[in-house]
Structures are given as C-alpha cells and as structure tokens.
Design a protein around this motif. Sequence first.
Motif, PDB file in Angstrom:
ATOM      1  N   GLY A 212      57.126   5.658  32.942  1.00  0.00           N
ATOM      2  CA  GLY A 212      58.000   6.512  32.156  1.00  0.00           C
ATOM      3  C   GLY A 212      57.335   7.794  31.696  1.00  0.00           C
ATOM      4  O   GLY A 212      58.009   8.748  31.294  1.00  0.00           O
ATOM      5  N   LEU A 213      55.991   7.847  31.767  1.00  0.00           N
ATOM      6  CA  LEU A 213      55.257   9.038  31.331  1.00  0.00           C
ATOM      7  C   LEU A 213      54.933   9.989  32.481  1.00  0.00           C
ATOM      8  O   LEU A 213      54.525  11.127  32.239  1.00  0.00           O
ATOM      9  CB  LEU A 213      53.945   8.624  30.650  1.00  0.00           C
ATOM     10  N   TYR A 214      55.078   9.518  33.711  1.00  0.00           N
ATOM     11  CA  TYR A 214      54.675  10.299  34.879  1.00  0.00           C
ATOM     12  C   TYR A 214      55.764  10.237  35.950  1.00  0.00           C
ATOM     13  O   TYR A 214      56.606   9.330  35.960  1.00  0.00           O
ATOM     14  CB  TYR A 214      53.372   9.742  35.465  1.00  0.00           C
ATOM     15  N   HIS A 215      55.705  11.198  36.872  1.00  0.00           N
ATOM     16  CA  HIS A 215      56.598  11.140  38.023  1.00  0.00           C
ATOM     17  C   HIS A 215      56.217  10.012  38.967  1.00  0.00           C
ATOM     18  O   HIS A 215      57.069   9.448  39.653  1.00  0.00           O
ATOM     19  CB  HIS A 215      56.581  12.473  38.790  1.00  0.00           C
TER      20      HIS A 215
ATOM     21  N   THR B 162      58.773  16.260  30.278  1.00  0.00           N
ATOM     22  CA  THR B 162      58.379  17.485  29.580  1.00  0.00           C
ATOM     23  C   THR B 162      57.185  17.277  28.658  1.00  0.00           C
ATOM     24  O   THR B 162      56.396  18.193  28.445  1.00  0.00           O
ATOM     25  CB  THR B 162      59.562  18.025  28.766  1.00  0.00           C
ATOM     26  N   ALA B 163      57.025  16.073  28.092  1.00  0.00           N
ATOM     27  CA  ALA B 163      55.935  15.833  27.138  1.00  0.00           C
ATOM     28  C   ALA B 163      54.632  15.567  27.882  1.00  0.00           C
ATOM     29  O   ALA B 163      54.626  15.026  28.992  1.00  0.00           O
ATOM     30  CB  ALA B 163      56.282  14.645  26.239  1.00  0.00           C
ATOM     31  N   ASP B 164      53.536  15.947  27.258  1.00  0.00           N
ATOM     32  CA  ASP B 164      52.221  15.638  27.807  1.00  0.00           C
ATOM     33  C   ASP B 164      51.973  14.143  27.631  1.00  0.00           C
ATOM     34  O   ASP B 164      52.034  13.625  26.509  1.00  0.00           O
ATOM     35  CB  ASP B 164      51.148  16.443  27.066  1.00  0.00           C
ATOM     36  N   PRO B 165      51.677  13.405  28.717  1.00  0.00           N
ATOM     37  CA  PRO B 165      51.438  11.965  28.589  1.00  0.00           C
ATOM     38  C   PRO B 165      50.325  11.626  27.599  1.00  0.00           C
ATOM     39  O   PRO B 165      50.360  10.559  26.972  1.00  0.00           O
ATOM     40  CB  PRO B 165      51.064  11.541  30.008  1.00  0.00           C
ATOM     41  N   LEU B 166      49.358  12.517  27.445  1.00  0.00           N
ATOM     42  CA  LEU B 166      48.267  12.247  26.512  1.00  0.00           C
ATOM     43  C   LEU B 166      48.791  12.108  25.092  1.00  0.00           C
ATOM     44  O   LEU B 166      48.345  11.234  24.334  1.00  0.00           O
ATOM     45  CB  LEU B 166      47.220  13.363  26.598  1.00  0.00           C
ATOM     46  N   ASP B 167      49.754  12.940  24.725  1.00  0.00           N
ATOM     47  CA  ASP B 167      50.341  12.828  23.386  1.00  0.00           C
ATOM     48  C   ASP B 167      51.043  11.486  23.213  1.00  0.00           C
ATOM     49  O   ASP B 167      50.959  10.850  22.157  1.00  0.00           O
ATOM     50  CB  ASP B 167      51.341  13.968  23.158  1.00  0.00           C
TER      51      ASP B 167
ATOM     52  N   MET C  25      56.643  20.900  39.858  1.00  0.00           N
ATOM     53  CA  MET C  25      55.385  20.326  39.389  1.00  0.00           C
ATOM     54  C   MET C  25      55.533  18.823  39.272  1.00  0.00           C
ATOM     55  O   MET C  25      56.545  18.323  38.779  1.00  0.00           O
ATOM     56  CB  MET C  25      55.002  20.897  38.025  1.00  0.00           C
ATOM     57  N   LEU C  26      54.541  18.112  39.749  1.00  0.00           N
ATOM     58  CA  LEU C  26      54.504  16.661  39.610  1.00  0.00           C
ATOM     59  C   LEU C  26      53.365  16.268  38.680  1.00  0.00           C
ATOM     60  O   LEU C  26      52.248  16.797  38.787  1.00  0.00           O
ATOM     61  CB  LEU C  26      54.276  15.991  40.965  1.00  0.00           C
ATOM     62  N   ARG C  27      53.639  15.333  37.782  1.00  0.00           N
ATOM     63  CA  ARG C  27      52.585  14.710  36.981  1.00  0.00           C
ATOM     64  C   ARG C  27      52.328  13.318  37.574  1.00  0.00           C
ATOM     65  O   ARG C  27      53.241  12.493  37.628  1.00  0.00           O
ATOM     66  CB  ARG C  27      53.004  14.588  35.520  1.00  0.00           C
TER      67      ARG C  27
END
Length: 465
Positions: free
Chosen positions: A91-94, A405-410, A1-3
């Motif tokens: 740093g929050l996404y791929h 692993t963390a949701d970027p929204l958080d 999975m890619l974010r």
Amino acid sequence: MLRIAVVGSGPSGVYTAQALVGQPLVPGVLVDVLDRLPCPYGLVRYGVAPDHEKIKSLQNTLRSVLEHDQVRFLGNVEIGAHGLTPERLLGLYHAVVYCVGAARDRRLGIPGEDLAGSHSATDFVSWYSAHPDAAPAGFGLGARSVVVIGVGNVAVDVARVLARGAEDLRPTDVPHPALGALAGSAVRDVHMVGRRGPSQAKFTTKELRELGALPTAEVRVEPADLALDPAYASDPGTVRPPAAGASQALAAVNRRNVEVVRGWAALPGRGRERRIHLRFFLRPVELLGAGGRVTAVRFERTAPDERGGVRGTGTYEEIEAALVLRAVGYRGVPIEGLPFDGTTGTVPHLAGRVLRHGVASPGEYVAGWIKRGPTGVIGTNRACAKETVVSLIADAPSLSARRITADPLDALRAAGHLPVEWPGWLAIEDAEAALGASLGRRSVKIPDWDGLLKAARGERGPSRP
C-alpha cells in the motif's frame, strides 16, 4: 514515476535496485531498499568468511548503488509476522520486490542431531561474522576433533576458519570475542565429510586450494575414499557414468577439484599443528552422544550407483567429534502474508511475478534465492534480478495507475518503525573503525543489536567488543 520497495539489501536486492534505476523506460523510478538489519550487504557482510577480503570488497560495488540519488537504504525495518505486513507494504509503494534470500539451514534428519555440540554451519558463520542474531556464547572450541558435514564452499570456509591460526584472522573484521575463542581453540583435527565423491563435490577449486595454503595446517585424504570415484580412478578429463554407455566430459571445475584432491592424496604427512581430513563416500546416519552431548558421528560407507548418485553399502564407520557442524545447504523461510512453496523453499513466481493461486499478484515480485532456490554464485543474482525487473517494467503502466503521494518513510515512522537511513549506516562504520582502533586492530564489527542501533544514532561510549 514509480516508487519501488526492494526487501533485502544483499547482492540480489542491490542488483535489483541497480537494474531498476539503470533501465531507460521509466527514468523517474525511486527505489527504497529495506532490510531487517540496520546494516546493508546481506551475506556479503554476514556470510563471506572474514579472511576472504577480495570477495568482501564487493561491498564497494554494492555501496555505489545504495548511494545512487534514486536509491534510499532503510534498515531496521522488518517485513512479516513481527513487522510490516506485505499487504501494508504494497500500500506504500507501486511495487515490492522480495529479495530475502534463504536464511534457514537444511537439517540432516538423523538421530542425535539435537545433541549439545551439534550446530548448523550457518550459526557458526553468523557467530564469527558478528551477526546480531548470533548466540553470543560461541561454540565448543575445546573439542580436539570436529566433524563438518558437507563438501560445498560453506563447509570449506568453516573448516578453514577452524584450522587457521587466530593471528591470521586478527587483521580481519572478525568480532573480538570470536577472535579470542579461536585463539584459545583446542581443535586439532577437522573432518570434512561428503556422501559422494570429489568429482561431485560443490566447492569451487579456488576455495578448495586455500585449504592447502594454511601455514599451520595440512590436508589429509584417504586414498581408499577416492578409489570409489570413477573420475579419480581414470583420466579426470573424462568419466564414464555407470548408467551411460558413452564417455562424458567432466565439468572443468569438477576436474580441477579431482586433480587437487589427487595431489593431496599423494603427499606425505608434514606433522603440522592442525589437520584437515577430507573424507568422501560417507553418509551420516546418527550422531552419538553421552551425557546429552555429541561424542561421535556414525557414517555409512556409500558407493556410486547406476543413476549417478550413491547407495548404502551396509558398512559403518565412526568419527570422534565433540563439535559437529552441518553444511548441507540453505532453505528459504516463508514471510507471513506471501505465498510459499514448502517443497522448494521458494515463493511461486512466473518470470519474477509472485503467483497467488496460480495468478500473478499485481505489484509483487521476487528475485534471488527466494525466487530460484539457493543456487549459483553471487554474480548469478544479476541475471536473476534483470529478469524480474524486465517483468516489472513491462507492468509499469498498470502499476503507475495507483496514486502514491506520501513518502513511504513518513508512513513507516508514523507506524512506529525507526528506520536506519544511510547516514546511520555510515555512523555504524565509523563506530566499528573506532572499536577496532581501541583494540589495536582494523575495523571490528559490532556484534549486537543494541550496539549497532546506538552507533546508528551516533551514541558514542563503550560498546561490547
């Protein structure tokens, strides 16, 4: 999975998101579409003229992408100097794809350009489109004569809005203060001026013809201007460029433009309330003023040169105007933390991969105008986005090696950001529909930041119209 984060929710950003979730090689990709504004759609919402409802209906196509279950809209998130840095965002996404367009207008670089009454067409468009960054005071529409410098579609839009009766705009979503200002406008003569001829103008024929369809305005053309254009003086199907020895077919759109302008030049005056004067082969050299305000524009007459451009002739002409709008193109704006080519106004890239010191930067990509410059039409962004997505998916094995692993929204919320999610945007739509109903109109845009953010939070009550 890619974010994946896509920065910008205009056509290039949404087409990028669509290509990402539509490709089969990485089926689990999740896309967050971020925007500095709490509203999506970019220039489709804030750049398309309010009376162009067919083009504005493209929002329905963009909506279907933003409502995809693998796509999430996060408005009110700024990237750059005053917001999240590109380094922190990555740093929050791929991967991050920047689709931020070209937000700044080009300047003329002539004396008097900063006089009161001299504005960019971009600012004028933002005002009548209810962009929340637009100056709320509006423009000096007490002027009887206006000069619009440029012969592209933006210039045509601006000229048409100035010459159109306010009642024709009442059924649109134009903000109420702008509608009131246009209703009280004293403008009677709009001069749209280009430094080259109609065969080299950048407007599309459909947009051009709309000027001749206004019920309260007529188009006037100076035959002497047109006589300088080789395509006007000869059969518009072919033109012999001065620097070439062989005939060369004129592009279809340019040929149609010449035919339309040729027809207007042959028409007698019809005595209508407003007049749109199409002027060609005039290059602005100075804005003249008195008391700190613009009063006229001084132009130098140009003529075709031997290289397909124009040269100055040393003959000058002045056109009276208390309002001057320049529509001579857009330019990209650098994002602090991203490389930027100041010459082209774009981010250096290779097939969409951002280049830092000539080397592809892992996980950083561009699409749209910030990638290729302000060229093409809305549909051009599809192919541009596809090229970038092909590069990104080819890089997917190395990108996915980083664990996120963390949701970027958080993380955004923890950093103090207050993203407007899709339900917040739907609440803005509802509030604009309610505002329109209260004014006896259809949906009317909320023109200010405070009103938009309150609407996104579902706070009802009086909002500035």
